[in-house]
Structure formats: C-alpha cells, structure tokens
Motif scaffolding. Sequence first.
Motif, short mmCIF file in Angstrom:
data_model
loop_
_atom_site.label_atom_id
_atom_site.label_comp_id
_atom_site.label_asym_id
_atom_site.label_seq_id
_atom_site.Cartn_x
_atom_site.Cartn_y
_atom_site.Cartn_z
N LEU A 142 0.84 -1.19 0.00
CA LEU A 142 0.00 0.00 0.00
C LEU A 142 0.88 1.25 0.00
N ASP A 143 0.58 2.18 -0.91
CA ASP A 143 1.35 3.42 -0.96
C ASP A 143 1.24 4.20 0.35
N SER A 144 0.10 4.10 1.00
CA SER A 144 -0.10 4.83 2.26
C SER A 144 0.85 4.36 3.35
N ARG A 145 1.41 3.13 3.21
CA ARG A 145 2.32 2.60 4.21
C ARG A 145 3.76 3.05 3.98
N ILE A 146 4.08 3.50 2.77
CA ILE A 146 5.48 3.78 2.45
C ILE A 146 5.76 5.23 2.08
N LYS A 147 4.73 6.02 1.80
CA LYS A 147 4.94 7.37 1.31
C LYS A 147 5.69 8.26 2.29
N SER A 148 5.52 8.05 3.59
CA SER A 148 6.14 8.93 4.58
C SER A 148 7.41 8.34 5.20
N VAL A 149 7.86 7.18 4.70
CA VAL A 149 9.07 6.54 5.24
C VAL A 149 10.30 7.37 4.87
N THR A 150 11.09 7.74 5.86
CA THR A 150 12.31 8.52 5.61
C THR A 150 13.58 7.69 5.73
N ASN A 151 13.51 6.57 6.43
CA ASN A 151 14.69 5.76 6.70
C ASN A 151 14.37 4.30 6.42
N LEU A 152 15.12 3.66 5.51
CA LEU A 152 14.88 2.26 5.18
C LEU A 152 16.20 1.52 5.21
N ILE A 153 16.32 0.60 6.16
CA ILE A 153 17.53 -0.20 6.32
C ILE A 153 17.19 -1.66 6.06
N ILE A 154 17.65 -2.17 4.94
CA ILE A 154 17.34 -3.56 4.55
C ILE A 154 18.63 -4.24 4.07
N ASP A 155 19.59 -4.34 4.97
CA ASP A 155 20.86 -5.01 4.70
C ASP A 155 20.68 -6.53 4.68
N ASP A 156 21.51 -7.19 3.85
CA ASP A 156 21.67 -8.65 3.93
C ASP A 156 20.34 -9.39 3.89
N LYS A 157 19.49 -9.05 2.93
CA LYS A 157 18.16 -9.69 2.82
C LYS A 157 18.03 -10.56 1.57
N GLY A 158 19.10 -10.71 0.79
CA GLY A 158 19.02 -11.51 -0.42
C GLY A 158 18.21 -10.86 -1.53
N ILE A 159 18.12 -9.53 -1.52
CA ILE A 159 17.31 -8.80 -2.50
C ILE A 159 18.06 -8.69 -3.83
N THR A 160 17.37 -9.05 -4.92
CA THR A 160 17.96 -8.95 -6.25
C THR A 160 17.35 -7.83 -7.08
N ASP A 161 16.18 -7.35 -6.69
CA ASP A 161 15.46 -6.34 -7.48
C ASP A 161 14.77 -5.37 -6.52
N LEU A 162 15.10 -4.09 -6.64
CA LEU A 162 14.51 -3.08 -5.77
C LEU A 162 13.44 -2.26 -6.49
N SER A 163 12.84 -2.84 -7.52
CA SER A 163 11.74 -2.17 -8.21
C SER A 163 10.64 -1.81 -7.22
N GLY A 164 10.15 -0.58 -7.31
CA GLY A 164 9.16 -0.07 -6.37
C GLY A 164 9.72 0.93 -5.40
N ILE A 165 11.05 1.01 -5.31
CA ILE A 165 11.66 1.92 -4.35
C ILE A 165 11.35 3.38 -4.69
N GLY A 166 11.04 3.66 -5.96
CA GLY A 166 10.73 5.02 -6.36
C GLY A 166 9.47 5.58 -5.74
N SER A 167 8.60 4.72 -5.21
CA SER A 167 7.37 5.18 -4.57
C SER A 167 7.58 5.65 -3.13
N PHE A 168 8.78 5.49 -2.62
CA PHE A 168 9.10 5.98 -1.27
C PHE A 168 9.46 7.46 -1.39
N ASP A 169 8.44 8.29 -1.49
CA ASP A 169 8.62 9.71 -1.82
C ASP A 169 9.46 10.49 -0.82
N ALA A 170 9.34 10.15 0.46
CA ALA A 170 10.01 10.93 1.51
C ALA A 170 11.35 10.34 1.93
#
Length: 207
Positions: free
Chosen positions: A54-82
């Motif tokens: 949900l965009d309403s859950r991520i629009k106001s996020v200012t700090n995102l720490i996701i180290d060492d999670k096995g992530i290969t694709d960060l598509s969608g990160i552009g919706s984190f406006d703040a």
Amino acid sequence: MVLLSCSSDATDTGEEQEQTNTPPVPAVTAIADSAFEQALIDANLDDALDGRVLDSRIKSVTNLIIDDKGITDLSGIGSFDALENLNVRGNELTSLDVSRNRSLKFLWAEDNMLEELTLDGISILEKVGADRNELTLIDVSDNTALQLLSLSDNKLSAIDVSVNLALTDFIIGDNPLSCIQVNQEQLENPPTDWTKDENDTYAIDCN
C-alpha cells in the motif's frame, strides 16, 4: 385523457448513493522481488507477501535499512517519496535506480553486484557508498551537493567529479581507471580525504 408520468428520481438517487458509498481503491506499488517485500513486512510496512504494498504505508518513510536480505530487485523503491536514507548493503542487486527518490540524502549500497547505479536528478544527495560492486560507469553530474563518494573496488574506467564542488571525501582506489576528471580548483588543491590508486592522475580533460 390523463397522462401519468413516472419519475426515476428514487432509482437515480439509489444508484448515486450506492456509488457514493463505494470505497475508493487504495493505491498500491508493485514489488517484484519477494525478498524485498519480505523485508518490508519485517519492517512493519506491509502485511502479506502478495507482490504489492500500500502506498499509504510507504509514502512517509524517511529511513529504510534492509541489509543482507538476499534482495535482487529493488523495483518499487521510487514510490518511497520521503525517503532520505537508504541502506541496502550486502544484497544481490545488479542495478539500482533511485532517480525518483528526490528527497534522498544518503545511499549505502556496498557489497552488492551493481553494474548500474542511477542517481539522476537528486540534487540534494550528500553521501553515496557503493564499494565492492561491478560498476563500469557512474554519472554524478546532477548530484551537486555530494560530500562523500566511495567507489573503491569496482570496474570503473572513467569518472568525472568536476561539478561536485562540495565533495570532500572521495574514495576511488582499486578501479581500472587511470584518469579522474576534475575542475581547476580540484586539480590544484585536491581535498586531503580524496584517495586513489598511486598511478591514477587528476586532469581537466581525460580524453
């Protein structure tokens, strides 16, 4: 003759009422990588592994720490406006585009497999760490507020920091380049916290 007319007001009003009471469909962002989405769930930003958030859950996020999670694709990160600080160290990313994150100030993406890193349009970006990746090119010409740029142990064959007047910390060793393009002031007075390989040179024109 008596003419009878039938009014549809009641029917129309009922249909309008039904339409008015229909809740709007909430805006969502597609999340292609299940490891990325699981990281959002772990951070209490999502509830179900269903390929969207949900965009309403991520629009106001200012700090995102996701180290060492096995992530290969960060598509969608552009919706984190703040988003101001993004930490994705130790994942399996081969490309990362944060050009839509215009509030971003700090990016830490060391120890991935990045071949592409897109920073276009982020004029307030201050610090970037992307050591130990597979970058061959990087464009920081839009990042005029950049203070720290750490790119050691990549595959860069060229780099231009001539417009980065605020750059006081620059780490560029262990890359297969021989020339670093700078401006006249940087050439005459390289900041003390710039480090490069011994054989690399600074020049106004590397062509």
